[in-house]
Each structure stands twice: as C-alpha cells, then as structure tokens.
Design an enzyme around this catalytic site. Structure first.
Site, mmCIF file in Angstrom:
data_model
loop_
_atom_site.group_PDB
_atom_site.id
_atom_site.type_symbol
_atom_site.label_atom_id
_atom_site.label_comp_id
_atom_site.label_asym_id
_atom_site.label_seq_id
_atom_site.Cartn_x
_atom_site.Cartn_y
_atom_site.Cartn_z
ATOM 1 N N GLU A 63 97.537 -50.609 130.894
ATOM 2 C CA GLU A 63 96.324 -50.427 130.428
ATOM 3 C C GLU A 63 95.383 -51.602 130.120
ATOM 4 O OE1 GLU A 63 94.682 -48.030 126.777
ATOM 5 O OE2 GLU A 63 95.623 -49.652 126.423
ATOM 6 N N ASP A 101 100.627 -51.233 126.943
ATOM 7 C CA ASP A 101 99.072 -50.719 126.103
ATOM 8 C C ASP A 101 98.467 -52.118 125.804
ATOM 9 O OD1 ASP A 101 97.594 -48.915 124.093
ATOM 10 O OD2 ASP A 101 98.256 -50.479 122.744
#
Length: 585
Positions: free
Chosen positions: A301, A224
C-alpha cells in the site's frame, strides 16, 4: 457516420504475460479484502472474528476469489483498530486465538484459497514491548524508534518539538514522553510511534515477523503505509530535523494542523523505502525456495507518485512487490469522471509497467467510500464489470460484490480516530466508519452479522430485502452478476490472456479482449446519463455480426445468452455489458 461525431481512441497492448506459460496462483488472480471487525461475529459480542470468517469462507470461494487479505488481526490496544500493534506474533483476543487463525489457514487451503495477513511495519503501539524498553533506554531497543530532545524556543524559552511535521491524524507528529524526557515521532496516532528503519536491528526484527507467519502457513502479506517507513535524518549542522514547507496553495488545505497543509518532502516516499520492500521480497522468495511452497506474495500500500509505484515492482536488479496496489483509479475517478479518464488510467498502467509483471486494479478499500456510494448505486454493476474485465489482478473490498453502500454513522457512534479528532460539523469529511459498517448476510437481527444488542458500528442501512441471502435467491442480482464475472476471468482465454483494445466516446468506453484462442469479448461501460448506439464493426476489426450477452448491469433489460446486433448495439445509461463474439454460422 459515428466517426464524424464521436472521437475515437484506439490502442492495443500486447500483455507481457502471454508468453509466460502456466500462471502461478496469484497471477491474474482475484483478491478479496476482509475487514474482520465487520465481516461475521461468531460469539455475539458485536465484533467480527476469525471463526466468523472461517464459517463464511465457503462464500468467499463461491464468489470466485483466489486470495483473501485480512485487515489487521494482531494483538492491539485498538486505538486505531489494529493498526497499532502491541505484538506481531499474537492474535487480538476479540478476534480469537492463534489456534483460530491456524484453523482458518487450514480451511482456506482446503478450499484452494490463499490467506494474506496485513503487515503494519511503519509503527507499533506504544504498548509494544519494544517501545516500553525504548522508553527505558534499554541498550538494544534505545534507537528502535525516532527520539529527539526537541528544541528551545528562542522567544518563550520553552522546549518544543524538533520540527513542524504533522501527523496523518492532525496536529504535531511529535509527542513528549515524560519518562524518557524526549519527543518521539508518530506519523499516525499518538499511540503509534514510528519505528526507526535506519537501525538494522529493526529491519531484522521485522523480517523475523514475516518468517514467523510464513512458518505457520500464511501465503503473503499486504504491507501498510510503505511511504512512511523513512524520514529525513537529523541535519548535522543544526542537530535537528528540517521543517517541511507549507503547500503553495493553502486555500486547498487552510488548517495548519491538517496533514495536507504541508508538502511532505522529508517524511514521505524517501528513496530508502524501496530497498526495504526489496528486502522483504527476498525474505518471501527465500522462504518459497527453501521450503518448496507456493509463492508467497507481497501486496504494498503506497499512496505515492506513479513513478514510485513502478519502482515498487523492482529496479531491474532486485524484485519488489508482486502487487504494488494501483490506487490511480481509486484516487482519481469519481462520479464526474469522463470515459476518457477511465481509459487513460487503464492505458497509463499497462503502458508503463515493467516487463514481466502483472497489472492490478483497486477501486475500493476500507479507507475510501464504497463504490456504490462514490459512483452512484446505479453504477454498482458497471464498476464491477470494469474491474473484473481488465487485464491483470483484481482486488475487491468485501461487500462491493453485492453493491453494498456506505452505512450512516452518527457523530455519537463514530469510532474512527480520524473522525474523532474532528468535530460534529466536519467529522464525516474524515470518517472511515461508513465504509466499515457490518456485512449484510440476511434479514435477521443486525443483518445476520451478529446476535449482539449493540454492534461495534451500527449496520447503518436497510437490510431487510437487500442482503446476501436475498441476492442468492433472486433470479438475478448484483451478486450473481459478480459471480458470472469472476468465472469468466478464470475460464475465458480472452480474459486470462487477451489483449486490450479500446474505443472511447462521449460518456462511454468500449474495449475488446481477444486472445489467440477462445472467443473474443467486448466490454462496454456507459458511465454517462444518455443512451448510445454503437457499431462494433466500425470500432473494432473483424467483429462478427453475432454477439451474445454474457452478463450486464441488473437494470439493463438484457438476458444472459441473448443475441444482440453488433452493428447497432444500444447501451443504456449507467450500464455495463460483457458481450461474446459468436463464431460465424
């Protein structure tokens, strides 16, 4: 002639993977993102959980997935629904136990599925032991986070944050801690302090988190918020951090408390982020080699520049992310985009990615409105046809395989911190709740998601006649179209190995997928509002007059297996089609 009225753009790509022999499990794979809170509640508390996922894992296998990525399930106070982690080695109790996760891993592996965890390395919860020890000035943990005394305002004489940096969730990214008498940095919520990756002990502790879960059979990690891992260091001349400049055109973001108001040259996508990704790749590659396992994959990401996304793959010396999420289409395409826009973003990635890697395509996730809401419900099948027939890896957010739309969540029912930091008149601009509403399994209470009287988010839409059970029972449905597509990607050489050759017209995109073996296929997506008639013999070389429909949008009026004329094919508005070139009879 059609060529006189429609501008055509033809281009072919020889895919680098054609000469690579038998593929690994993740290459050309289908990945499915599950948002655990909203997938299936097994114990009636209104919150989805791991046992609920386990109970529905056969469904995931049935729709043709290879990898399953779970949004965060680690122990957390849930200030940001799991993106504020208080212990990276424990499961959040409302999702279940570590034993439940191990059972889920075993079940996935028994079905031939690979399970991927969401790894949130930029920050922890303020309740994490590391942060509590850092507050207490423990010698080992003192510099695990970004701390600063702040600066004295020359006018007021009061202490203030050391820079003008703004949180993703609005307002200052600095928060005063009374116990330590310093400010700490949080690029997301106040309860999400940023880790200090300039401290090698932080790097090694996070490497050990990966190793901990690899030892328990996890097959990879979705990482993330990679661009936020590093910030500019303190300026030795001033003893503080540099202010970020205001954007040139403030009319696009006039609120000075909003993250978009600043140009984030000191807090986002710094060069150091790549070396950390390369280190994590080394960790998973070493694990595979030392333990003789399947490949352990990294999915990253990063909402960042295209050049940075290409660097995520590696730098020519170090390998990086297996799958640096391709957000170009998700960020740039909408229901006003042209067919040329669609084609551009396909070619842009294929034409620029390094040799020896795989393209990937992401059209939706838990942070963006659902495909059927963003592009219009009439294009739901078209978008899945587009996603599933491109060369490389496809990523599907749970629910989009059956055309699920955003649910309605009122201001009073909102729980997303991005929405709650706004107000009743603007919250929908920021809220991610609508795309996170519960999965629609059947027509029973709460769409079969939960037996609770109140679910963590409302179902938010009608489900009595539109749900998974109903779509399985129907003669044809969004779900059945999706299953046809995923089977096609696994079985047809045109989609496992084929090149990409495209033709673009006013409102439509057609592309041929052809390999050295098997039947060529043609895909058409008519995103426009007008019917078009296409002559494939003009658009592509050596196309047989014999074509048959493999699958098409639910409202197309065509049956699977139906023969169509290659010289005068009618593509209806908002419809997608997959056609197989039949051998000459």
């Amino acid at each position: 002639m059609m060529g006189k009225t429609i501008g055509l753009l033809l281009i072919a790509f020889a895919l680098c993977q054609l000469s690579r022999g038998e593929r690994d499990w993740w290459e050309n794979g289908n990945f499915y993102q599950i948002y655990p809170r909203s997938f299936k509640d097994s114990n009636g508390d209104g919150i989805g959980d791991l046992i609920g996922i386990l109970e529905k894992l056969d469904y995931v296998k049935d729709i043709g997935m290879n990898g399953v990525w779970l949004s965060p399930i680690f122990q957390s106070p849930m200030a940001d629904f799991g993106y504020d982690i208080s212990d990276y080695t424990k499961v959040q109790p409302e999702y279940g136990t570590s034993e439940d996760l191990l059972a889920l891993i075993d079940k996935a592996h028994s079905l031939g599925l690979h399970l991927i965890l969401d790894f949130v390395p930029n920050h922890t919860s303020d309740e994490h032991e590391w942060f509590q020890r850092s507050i207490a000035n423990d010698s080992y943990y003192r510099d695990f986070y970004i701390w600063h005394d702040g600066v004295i305002n020359a006018t007021t004489g009061k202490r203030q944050p050391p820079s003008n940096w703004i949180s993703q969730f609005r307002y200052s990214a600095w928060e005063w801690n009374e116990q330590r008498q310093q400010y700490y940095l949080h690029q997301f919520g106040v309860k999400q302090p940023d880790l200090n990756y300039r401290n090698p002990n932080v790097v090694e502790e996070m490497n050990n988190v990966l190793r901990y879960w690899l030892a328990r059979g996890i097959d990879g990690f979705r990482i993330d918020a990679v661009p936020f891992l590093f910030e500019a260091d303190i300026d030795p001349a001033t003893g503080t951090y540099p202010d970020e400049p205001v954007i040139a055109d403030t009319s696009s973001c006039p609120d000075p408390d909003d993250w978009c108001h600043l140009n984030h040259i000191y807090t986002n996508s710094l060069p150091e982020i790549f070396n950390i990704v390369y280190q994590w790749r080394k960790v998973v590659d070493e694990w595979k080699r030392e333990h003789n396992t399947d490949t352990k994959v990294l999915l990253t990401e990063a909402y960042t520049s295209f050049e940075n996304l290409m660097r995520m793959y590696g730098d020519g010396v170090h390998n990086g992310s297996h799958i640096p999420f391709n957000f170009e289409m998700m960020a740039e395409l909408n229901n006003k985009s042209t067919a040329s826009d669609y084609d551009y973003y396909v070619r842009h990635w294929l034409d620029n990615m390094p040799a020896g890697v795989y393209a990937n395509w992401v059209l939706g996730n838990h942070d963006n409105p659902r495909l059927a809401s963003r592009f219009g419900a009439q294009r739901a099948d078209l978008m899945n046809i587009f996603l599933q027939t491109l060369p490389g890896i496809a990523v599907t957010y749970n629910g989009e395989e059956y055309g699920l739309e955003d649910g309605y969540v009122s201001w009073e029912e909102s729980v997303d911190p991005q929405a709650c930091n706004a107000d009743p008149s603007t919250y929908l601009k920021y809220s991610r709740d609508p795309e996170r509403t519960p999965f629609l399994w059947d027509n029973t209470k709460n769409a079969g998601f939960s037996t609770a009287d109140r679910t963590w988010l409302p179902v938010g839409q009608s489900y009595e006649t539109n749900n998974i059970e109903a779509q399985y029972a129907a003669d044809n449905s969004h779900l059945k179209i999706f299953k046809t597509l995923t089977k096609l990607r696994k079985s047809e050489p045109a989609f496992t190995d084929g090149d990409y050759k495209s033709a673009v017209g006013d409102g439509w995109l057609a592309y041929a997928r052809k390999a050295s073996s098997g039947s060529p296929h043609i895909v058409i997506v008519n995103i426009g509002d007008s019917k078009v008639t296409l002559n494939f013999n003009e658009l592509f070389d050596n196309i047989s007059a014999n074509l048959e429909v493999v699958t098409s949008s639910l409202q197309s009026g065509l049956a699977n297996g139906q023969s169509v004329d290659a010289s005068a094919f009618e593509a209806q508005p908002y419809n997608g089609y997959v056609l197989r070139v039949k051998s000459e009879e």
